[in-house]
Write a protein that holds these residues in place. Structure first.
Motif, PDB file in Angstrom:
ATOM      1  N   HIS A 576       0.864  -1.070  -0.205  1.00 26.69           N
ATOM      2  CA  HIS A 576      -0.012   0.158  -0.080  1.00 26.69           C
ATOM      3  C   HIS A 576       0.993   1.488  -0.140  1.00 26.69           C
ATOM      4  CE1 HIS A 576      -3.242   2.934   0.842  1.00 26.69           C
ATOM      5  NE2 HIS A 576      -2.527   3.371   1.826  1.00 26.69           N
ATOM      6  N   LYS A 754      -8.645   0.077  -0.724  1.00 29.20           N
ATOM      7  CA  LYS A 754      -7.681   0.911  -0.271  1.00 29.20           C
ATOM      8  C   LYS A 754      -8.530   1.846   0.619  1.00 29.20           C
ATOM      9  CE  LYS A 754      -4.086  -0.077  -3.183  1.00 29.20           C
ATOM     10  NZ  LYS A 754      -2.743  -0.499  -2.424  1.00 29.20           N
ATOM     11  N   HIS A 807      -0.548   3.644  -7.769  1.00 27.38           N
ATOM     12  CA  HIS A 807      -1.128   2.240  -8.158  1.00 27.38           C
ATOM     13  C   HIS A 807      -0.429   1.489  -9.181  1.00 27.38           C
ATOM     14  CE1 HIS A 807      -4.838   3.399  -6.442  1.00 27.38           C
ATOM     15  NE2 HIS A 807      -4.809   4.696  -7.056  1.00 27.38           N
TER      16      HIS A 807
END
Length: 1059
Positions: A576, A754, A807
């Motif tokens: 992340h 997310k 991303h």
């Protein structure tokens, strides 16, 4: 005969003429021509063919040649100066084309290092020569005052030397000494002190020789008082004027005396012993006598030429030649012509070119703090830097101070022995690197390495003590054992101190060699830089700029290599990558503009901890992270608040639920509706509920409906509200219309899988990305300004860049941050019909201080046996799309691109082979395949425009103010710090401190500060009038409140200072 064959025949004819002029051997000629043909068939060579042939010949001449009885020699004794003169190429042009030739021919690293050292030696000599001319003029008479030569018979061939001959002799003696000490030949500080030693020797010889008093300038302040009298006799005993020269010309006495004793004296004694210099060996004098000078200069010229041919060095007598401006490539000052008589534009060009290589340019992120000072020469800057370093270390020792030793013993586990052993191991590793086989090619001898390490060790203990004191101020009486046992912290701190010392003596430094020697992970090394700068207030401005550059190098490229620990940290955080809004404080984000297409107003959310109050040192910019947080691992599995988020199961797939509920933080606002910003690429929900708990314990449940607005955001409309008390009883029903203008949802929508949390995320990983976003925003702002890009398009570019970083993180693996920025500029300008060509983008990029041609000439395309994984399923699908519909369209190749295959080995990637190309090749074959789908959503001609256009991400602001308080004097505790205009000066100050606020404090406050510096005592004063609370029964007009406070404060200060 075709045009190509005619050009090749012409090049062959010029090459043969060049070889005849150089008397080149057949083997070197054949090797050079073969290499030239291969490069010419692969790349487009711009400019003179003879210049490229000279580069090929130089490479062939530097190959090892077998000799009789001495193994091999480096080169065939063909002078570089002769090659340049026969090919009519200037020295600066040679270095420029040689860098391109090395890339095209894929030359080994050893050859590249030798060429880089050669260029650096030339740069150091060029800078020192500019100092040499004015210093020589102050000591000796002007060359125009030389008397005309008297005709002599054959028996009287010996004649007294002129000032011009002494000028050439002194420079020759210096460059010969400098060339014989390769460990300091590219060291600006030591080389300059070597020049002062040379001038000291020649000046002393002229002073001791009665017949050569006419050479000296009578107005020179270093002469004795009775020098001009007829009865003057030089005093007996050894003479040394090095201290006077250092005082007059920015030298450091301690450093100069060290160079004189350890380098200069043994070298000169050897020259006298070998009768290269003629005179008295015991007193090192007599070579200016008419009977000795001619033989001395001839012998010195002969041995210097032998040294140049044997080592392949540059003949630095080029600076004193008549055609120096043509041979070097830029005009320079000569002895007989003052600077004021030369063309000002060309002279400034020469000065800037020679100084820029040794001068640290201010990075874009620091230009609001530190401005470039073009008036300071590199020599003066280096001397001040080393002088400040010596001042910092005055009175210190290599070991810890008594206070630091007591602090270490007070820890639960005394780390003193571990620290001492660690430093010893690092010393052995560093000194071993600069000794043994190949040490002479590494640019520094073991003696200098030992000296630099001991200086860095003393600096390490000083800064460690300051860091511990600062941590105690933040953490209180907490035990610091967990911090002091961080091995990577101590090794990084020692390496950073060593980098400071190396930079001070050898600007502009040689980073990242230090971390390679100690095998430090750059992802952890950079964390200590900000801690060091904040803790040590006495660092020289050039050192701060250099450390800023070092940190930027880590953030832009070094931390993104395949073997970087950053990827392990990302993996521990479940891959992340935080968005900019998650890690950047809200005060550092620009407010949204409602008029901008695709932008939405940001809601005033509470981001938790206020960074403005986290620093305990007044005047220092806040640091949100403690030392322990910087070296901590990222939190995994932590619960985060979620609002309107599709729950994700363990496998990563999205469930069928439309929304989930969670408590949120609410604030009052004057907006008519509840509007929230949605990060790029996130999913919209239409129905959900929010539960809000007030301070009095009441719970408000709000069913809301989300409607997409025109600006791309979502307006949440409350449908029905019920208020519940702590006991669960329903108190009152409130209409939705009553709350629609008073409640604001903090974070409403997130991307699949997310989440965005309300408070700022902390930890080492988030700190890293906060710095990355800040660095990228500053560079993009500058790039857009030069390209005349509007703020609206700039935010779209920023959104595209942030999307690629969050991303498609794999796009940065083994690549450069600037590559993604330039691609984002191009693709968003293309889809919004504001075309900006890659050539224009790269042209503007080259004007940035960190720009390098390798960034856009040598970009990683693919790695054999390794494939970028992408980030999501959508990215994988888009990467498989046909690239024939590339929004970029055009593709071109740079004139001489870097087209080499690099091989590296690490623990994770072994024997990898890289395919590299230019930036346009990377854009067409890699970047656009992953970013096409996202970029086309902003295209006005796209069918999904205005329906699927993601809202724009907030752009970081351009920060203002000084980054830290500055220590004005190393002998007194005087600081200057930014004044907060939002608050009035503090009326009551401690009795041991005196504050002076610009434009608000009375003038006599400066007199008190001066008195305190002289006496060391704070003047006694009566207690100032407290103005913190308004005790007057009358109400003060809010507009004049701050002005009244300032006037009352001035009155109170005047009264208190008059007693």
């Amino acid at each position: 005969m075709s045009d190509e064959e005619e050009l090749l025949q012409r090049a062959r004819s010029g090459f043969e003429g060049l070889c005849r002029g150089l008397n080149m051997d057949e083997e070197a000629s054949r090797e050079a021509w073969t290499s030239y043909q291969h490069i010419r068939s692969t790349f487009t060579l711009e400019g003179s063919e003879l210049h490229w042939l000279a580069c090929a010949l130089y490479v062939a001449c530097r190959s090892s040649v077998p000799t009789v009885g001495k193994g091999t020699a480096e080169g065939n004794y063909v002078s570089l100066t002769r090659i340049l003169r026969c090919s009519e190429m200037s020295l600066i042009e040679f270095f420029s084309k040689m860098k391109k030739w090395q890339d095209m021919a894929d030359l080994p690293q050893d050859f590249r290092q030798s060429t880089a050292k050669l260029e650096r030696n030339f740069t150091v000599s060029s800078v020192i020569f500019k100092k040499y001319v004015p210093i020589f003029k102050t000591i000796f008479k002007a060359a125009v005052e030389d008397l005309p030569r008297v005709h002599r018979s054959r028996k009287q061939r010996r004649h007294a030397c002129t000032v011009a001959e002494v000028f050439n002799f002194c420079w020759l003696l210096f460059i010969h000494a400098k060339g014989n000490f390769p460990m300091i030949s590219d060291d600006l500080v030591n080389s300059y002190h070597l020049l002062l030693c040379t001038l000291d020797l020649v000046f002393t010889n002229a002073l001791l020789c009665n017949a050569r008093k006419d050479l000296l300038n009578p107005s020179f302040t270093g002469l004795l008082e009775d020098f001009g009298s007829k009865d003057y006799r030089p005093p007996a005993g050894p003479h040394c004027f090095i201290e006077q020269l250092c005082e007059l010309h920015d030298g450091l006495v301690l450093e100069a005396k060290g160079v004189k004793e350890h380098f200069w004296k043994p070298f000169i004694k050897k020259l006298f012993h070998k009768r290269i210099l003629r005179g008295k060996e015991d007193s090192l004098s007599g070579f200016l006598d008419p009977m000795n000078f001619g033989d001395s200069i001839l012998s010195l010229s002969r041995v210097y030429e032998e040294h140049v041919l044997a080592t392949g060095s540059l003949d630095e007598r080029i600076f004193t030649d008549e055609g120096a401006s043509n041979h070097i490539g830029t005009p320079g000052p000569c002895l007989c012509e003052g600077v004021e008589n030369q063309d000002s534009a060309t002279y400034r060009l020469h000065t800037n070119l020679s100084a820029s290589a040794l001068k640290v340019s201010t990075p874009l992120t620091g230009r609001k703090y530190i401005q470039d000072n073009n008036l300071v020469s590199p020599v003066s800057s280096a001397m001040k830097c080393v002088g400040r370093l010596h001042t910092l270390l005055s009175g210190t020792k290599q070991g810890p101070s008594a206070k630091l030793a007591e602090t270490l013993r007070s820890c639960a586990r005394d780390p003193s022995d571990v620290i001492s052993k660690r430093l010893k191991d690092m010393f052995e590793l560093f000194s071993h690197y600069y000794e043994g086989k190949g040490a002479e090619k590494r640019g520094m001898g073991k003696d200098m390495a030992v000296k630099y390490f001991h200086l860095a060790e003393a600096l390490y203990y000083r800064i460690l003590e300051s860091i511990i004191e600062r941590e105690k101020m933040i953490l209180g009486d907490a035990d610091l054992s967990c911090i002091l046992e961080q091995d990577i912290f101590h090794r990084s701190l020692m390496a950073c101190c060593l980098e400071i010392v190396l930079f001070s003596y050898r600007p502009p430094g040689d980073f990242p060699k230090v971390i390679w020697i100690f095998r430090l992970p750059v992802y952890h090394f950079y964390k200590v830089i900000e801690v060091l700068v904040r803790s040590e207030q006495g660092l020289f401005r050039e050192v701060v700029k250099h450390l800023n550059q070092v940190e930027e190098q880590v953030l832009e490229s070094l931390a993104w290599t395949s073997d970087s620990l950053l990827w392990e940290s990302l993996h521990a955080a479940k891959d992340h990558v935080p968005a900019c809004q998650e890690v950047m404080p809200p005060q550092y984000l620009e407010p949204s503009d409602d008029s901008g297409s695709g932008s939405v107003p940001l809601t005033p959310v509470s981001h938790g901890h206020n960074l403005n109050t986290s620093s305990t040192i007044k005047g220092v910019s806040p640091s949100p992270t403690t030392l322990l947080d910087r070296y901590s691992s990222p939190l995994t599995g932590a619960a985060r608040r979620r609002l309107f988020v599709d729950p994700v199961d363990e496998s990563g797939s999205t469930s069928a639920c439309s929304a989930s509920t969670a408590p949120v933080t609410t604030t009052k606002t004057s907006h008519a509706g509840i509007v929230t910003a949605i990060p790029a690429g996130q999913t919209v929900v239409t129905m959900a509920t929010a539960t809000v708990t007030a301070n009095n314990g009441q719970t408000v449940t709000i069913p809301v409906q989300g409607i997409a607005n025109e600006s791309g955001g979502i307006t949440f409309i409350p449908v029905q509200v019920s208020v519940t008390g702590q006991g669960g009883a329903t108190l009152q029903t409130v209409s939705a219309q009553a709350l629609s203008g008073s409640l604001t949802v903090q974070s409403a929508v997130t991307k699949l899988g997310k989440t965005t949390s309300g408070p700022l995320r902390k930890g080492s990983l988030c700190l890293f990305f906060r710095k990355v976003y800040h660095l990228a925003s500053v560079r993009l702002r500058d790039l857009c300004s030069k390209l005349d890009i509007s703020s609206e398009l700039r935010r779209k570019i920023w959104t595209c860049f942030e999307y690629s970083l969050v991303h498609c993180t794999e796009l940065l693996r083994d690549r450069h941050l600037d590559q993604l920025l330039m691609c984002a500029v191009y693709v968003m300008a293309k889809v919004t019909k504001e075309d900006k060509s890659f050539q224009n983008i790269m042209k503007c990029y080259r004007s940035q201080p960190q720009a390098s041609s390798n960034v856009y000439r040598s970009v990683l395309i693919s790695v054999r046996g390794w494939r970028p994984s992408g980030c999501t399923a959508s990215n994988t699908a888009s990467s498989q799309m046909d690239s024939s519909q590339d929004p970029g369209g055009a593709s071109s190749n740079p004139s001489t691109p870097s087209n080499k295959n690099l091989s590296s080995s690490s623990s994770s990637v072994l024997d990898r082979e890289d395919e590299r190309g230019d930036l346009i090749h990377f854009y067409n074959n890699v970047y656009i395949k992953q970013m096409r789908h996202f970029a086309l959503r902003y295209s006005l001609s796209s069918p999904s425009a205005r329906v699927e256009t993601p809202p724009l991400c907030p752009y970081p602001t351009l920060r203002t103010g000084s980054p830290r308080r500055m220590l004005l004097s190393s002998k007194h505790t005087i600081f200057i710090s930014p004044h907060k205009t939002s608050s009035a000066p503090t009326p009551t100050t401690p009795r041991d401190k005196i504050y002076y606020y610009i434009c608000s404090s009375p003038p006599n406050r400066l007199q008190e500060i001066n008195s305190m510096i002289r006496t060391g005592e704070t003047p006694s004063r009566k207690r100032s009038m407290p103005l913190d609370h308004d005790t007057s029964p009358k109400r003060v007009c809010p507009d004049n409140h701050s002005a009244l406070l300032r006037r009352l404060q001035d009155v109170a200060n005047d009264r208190s200072s008059s007693h």
